[in-house]
Design a protein around this motif. Structure first.
Motif, PDB file in Angstrom:
ATOM      1  N   SER A 151       0.815  -1.213   0.000  1.00 52.42           N
ATOM      2  CA  SER A 151       0.000   0.000   0.000  1.00 52.42           C
ATOM      3  C   SER A 151       0.850   1.265   0.000  1.00 52.42           C
ATOM      4  O   SER A 151       2.079   1.210   0.117  1.00 52.42           O
ATOM      5  CB  SER A 151      -0.920   0.012   1.228  1.00 52.42           C
ATOM      6  OG  SER A 151      -0.156   0.286   2.398  1.00 52.42           O
ATOM      7  N   SER A 152       0.164   2.405  -0.070  1.00 52.32           N
ATOM      8  CA  SER A 152       0.856   3.693  -0.052  1.00 52.32           C
ATOM      9  C   SER A 152       1.635   3.899   1.246  1.00 52.32           C
ATOM     10  O   SER A 152       2.634   4.621   1.270  1.00 52.32           O
ATOM     11  CB  SER A 152      -0.152   4.831  -0.244  1.00 52.32           C
ATOM     12  OG  SER A 152      -1.152   4.797   0.760  1.00 52.32           O
ATOM     13  N   SER A 153       1.197   3.272   2.326  1.00 53.11           N
ATOM     14  CA  SER A 153       1.909   3.394   3.602  1.00 53.11           C
ATOM     15  C   SER A 153       3.291   2.762   3.541  1.00 53.11           C
ATOM     16  O   SER A 153       4.168   3.065   4.363  1.00 53.11           O
ATOM     17  CB  SER A 153       1.100   2.740   4.734  1.00 53.11           C
ATOM     18  OG  SER A 153      -0.080   3.464   4.998  1.00 53.11           O
ATOM     19  N   ASP A 154       3.486   1.870   2.555  1.00 47.75           N
ATOM     20  CA  ASP A 154       4.759   1.146   2.456  1.00 47.75           C
ATOM     21  C   ASP A 154       5.771   1.808   1.518  1.00 47.75           C
ATOM     22  O   ASP A 154       6.889   1.308   1.355  1.00 47.75           O
ATOM     23  CB  ASP A 154       4.502  -0.286   1.980  1.00 47.75           C
ATOM     24  CG  ASP A 154       3.609  -1.057   2.932  1.00 47.75           C
ATOM     25  OD1 ASP A 154       3.826  -0.947   4.162  1.00 47.75           O
ATOM     26  OD2 ASP A 154       2.686  -1.751   2.471  1.00 47.75           O
ATOM     27  N   VAL A 155       5.392   2.936   0.933  1.00 41.01           N
ATOM     28  CA  VAL A 155       6.304   3.632   0.019  1.00 41.01           C
ATOM     29  C   VAL A 155       7.642   3.962   0.686  1.00 41.01           C
ATOM     30  O   VAL A 155       8.699   3.803   0.058  1.00 41.01           O
ATOM     31  CB  VAL A 155       5.639   4.904  -0.562  1.00 41.01           C
ATOM     32  CG1 VAL A 155       6.653   5.758  -1.317  1.00 41.01           C
ATOM     33  CG2 VAL A 155       4.496   4.508  -1.495  1.00 41.01           C
ATOM     34  N   PRO A 156       7.666   4.387   1.958  1.00 40.09           N
ATOM     35  CA  PRO A 156       8.976   4.637   2.596  1.00 40.09           C
ATOM     36  C   PRO A 156       9.852   3.390   2.655  1.00 40.09           C
ATOM     37  O   PRO A 156      11.083   3.498   2.587  1.00 40.09           O
ATOM     38  CB  PRO A 156       8.584   5.109   4.006  1.00 40.09           C
ATOM     39  CG  PRO A 156       7.231   5.711   3.832  1.00 40.09           C
ATOM     40  CD  PRO A 156       6.554   4.827   2.822  1.00 40.09           C
ATOM     41  N   LEU A 157       9.247   2.214   2.758  1.00 43.49           N
ATOM     42  CA  LEU A 157      10.011   0.972   2.736  1.00 43.49           C
ATOM     43  C   LEU A 157      10.619   0.767   1.353  1.00 43.49           C
ATOM     44  O   LEU A 157      11.809   0.463   1.217  1.00 43.49           O
ATOM     45  CB  LEU A 157       9.119  -0.229   3.085  1.00 43.49           C
ATOM     46  CG  LEU A 157       8.854  -0.533   4.566  1.00 43.49           C
ATOM     47  CD1 LEU A 157       8.126   0.629   5.253  1.00 43.49           C
ATOM     48  CD2 LEU A 157       8.029  -1.807   4.694  1.00 43.49           C
ATOM     49  N   PHE A 158       9.780   0.957   0.326  1.00 39.22           N
ATOM     50  CA  PHE A 158      10.237   0.774  -1.058  1.00 39.22           C
ATOM     51  C   PHE A 158      11.405   1.705  -1.387  1.00 39.22           C
ATOM     52  O   PHE A 158      12.392   1.292  -1.990  1.00 39.22           O
ATOM     53  CB  PHE A 158       9.094   1.047  -2.034  1.00 39.22           C
ATOM     54  CG  PHE A 158       7.895   0.152  -1.883  1.00 39.22           C
ATOM     55  CD1 PHE A 158       8.029  -1.153  -1.428  1.00 39.22           C
ATOM     56  CD2 PHE A 158       6.628   0.603  -2.206  1.00 39.22           C
ATOM     57  CE1 PHE A 158       6.922  -1.989  -1.303  1.00 39.22           C
ATOM     58  CE2 PHE A 158       5.517  -0.222  -2.089  1.00 39.22           C
ATOM     59  CZ  PHE A 158       5.657  -1.517  -1.627  1.00 39.22           C
ATOM     60  N   LYS A 159      11.267   2.960  -0.992  1.00 39.09           N
ATOM     61  CA  LYS A 159      12.274   3.964  -1.330  1.00 39.09           C
ATOM     62  C   LYS A 159      13.587   3.762  -0.585  1.00 39.09           C
ATOM     63  O   LYS A 159      14.638   4.236  -1.024  1.00 39.09           O
ATOM     64  CB  LYS A 159      11.724   5.365  -1.053  1.00 39.09           C
ATOM     65  CG  LYS A 159      10.625   5.792  -2.021  1.00 39.09           C
ATOM     66  CD  LYS A 159      10.186   7.217  -1.751  1.00 39.09           C
ATOM     67  CE  LYS A 159       9.176   7.696  -2.785  1.00 39.09           C
ATOM     68  NZ  LYS A 159       8.742   9.097  -2.554  1.00 39.09           N
ATOM     69  N   SER A 160      13.533   3.054   0.538  1.00 38.51           N
ATOM     70  CA  SER A 160      14.734   2.853   1.349  1.00 38.51           C
ATOM     71  C   SER A 160      15.564   1.665   0.891  1.00 38.51           C
ATOM     72  O   SER A 160      16.760   1.601   1.174  1.00 38.51           O
ATOM     73  CB  SER A 160      14.346   2.643   2.821  1.00 38.51           C
ATOM     74  OG  SER A 160      13.722   3.794   3.348  1.00 38.51           O
ATOM     75  N   ALA A 161      14.924   0.710   0.203  1.00 37.87           N
ATOM     76  CA  ALA A 161      15.594  -0.551  -0.113  1.00 37.87           C
ATOM     77  C   ALA A 161      16.249  -0.547  -1.489  1.00 37.87           C
ATOM     78  O   ALA A 161      15.868   0.211  -2.377  1.00 37.87           O
ATOM     79  CB  ALA A 161      14.579  -1.691  -0.041  1.00 37.87           C
TER      80      ALA A 161
END
Length: 231
Positions: free
Chosen positions: A178-188
């Motif tokens: 979800s959109s809440s997980d975008v910070p995870l995506f951008k960090s990895a």
């Protein structure tokens, strides 16, 4: 330390753990069915776009904590043990294989989720979970207070900043839905967005993976990335 960050609900298992867990608690007579009315209203607002995924995650967990007020921590823990048998059936087909692959490659899994921690903890040994950042209602002297101690289901950008500062490096892999997980995506270095019917492109470079994906196929893809020069 090499690590991966993973959301839980709709990423590793079908649906929201919180909602099926409160179903169980209601049917067991431990909390009032009033919470299901509030959950249905929040879901309606979210589906209509009236609230964000972060707002959805925050409000649902606040209602959960309030429903537990004055309940015994031991009583809820015993219920969680019984509920786990049902919860295991909700895991996606690739979930077990994914955690085995991470373990084989010495990649530590860190869960960042709005699911109840008391449920995810049941998987800690099975999935070699390094850390669980999830939802914890507050309790004092074995009684729940009706308040939230911590909720990692929203504002994941701040969680990732703290995690990277503590570990001194970014995650190798990220998994979310979800959109809440975008910070995870951008960090990895590499990120995977799990989808139901329609692939989502929530962050540049994120790889879309169906909930129905075969574990062998997904692991082959991840193994290819791990053996590439990018690592």
């Amino acid at each position: 330390m090499r690590y991966a960050v993973l959301d839980w609900d709709n990423t590793l298992r079908k649906g929201y753990t919180l909602f099926s867990w409160t179903d169980f608690l209601c049917k067991s007579g431990l909390i009032s069915f009033d919470i299901k009315v509030r959950e249905a209203d929040l879901s309606r607002q979210y589906l209509l776009g009236q609230i964000s995924h972060d707002e959805y995650a925050r409000s649902a967990c606040e209602d959960y904590a309030l429903a537990l007020k004055d309940k015994s921590e031991k009583e809820i823990e015993n219920a969680a043990n019984d509920y786990w048998e049902y919860d295991k059936l909700q895991l996606f087909g690739f979930t077990h294989d994914l955690f085995c692959l991470l373990h084989q490659n010495d990649i530590k899994p860190i869960i960042i989720s709005g699911a109840p921690k008391c449920i995810i903890e049941k998987y800690k040994k099975h999935f070699f979970l390094h850390e669980i950042l999830a939802v914890e209602p507050e309790y004092i002297r074995n009684k729940y207070t009706g308040k939230i101690k911590c909720n990692y289901g929203y504002n994941k950008e701040n969680t990732m900043l703290q995690l990277k500062a503590k570990l001194g490096e970014s995650p190798i892999l990220a998994f979310g839905d979800s959109s809440s997980d975008v910070p995870l995506f951008k960090s990895a270095r590499h990120s995977f967005c799990i989808y139901d019917k329609v692939p989502l492109q929530l962050a540049e470079g994120t790889i879309a993976i169906s909930q129905n994906s075969d574990g062998i196929m997904l692991n082959k893809l991840i193994s290819k990335l791990l053996s590439s020069d990018l690592f």
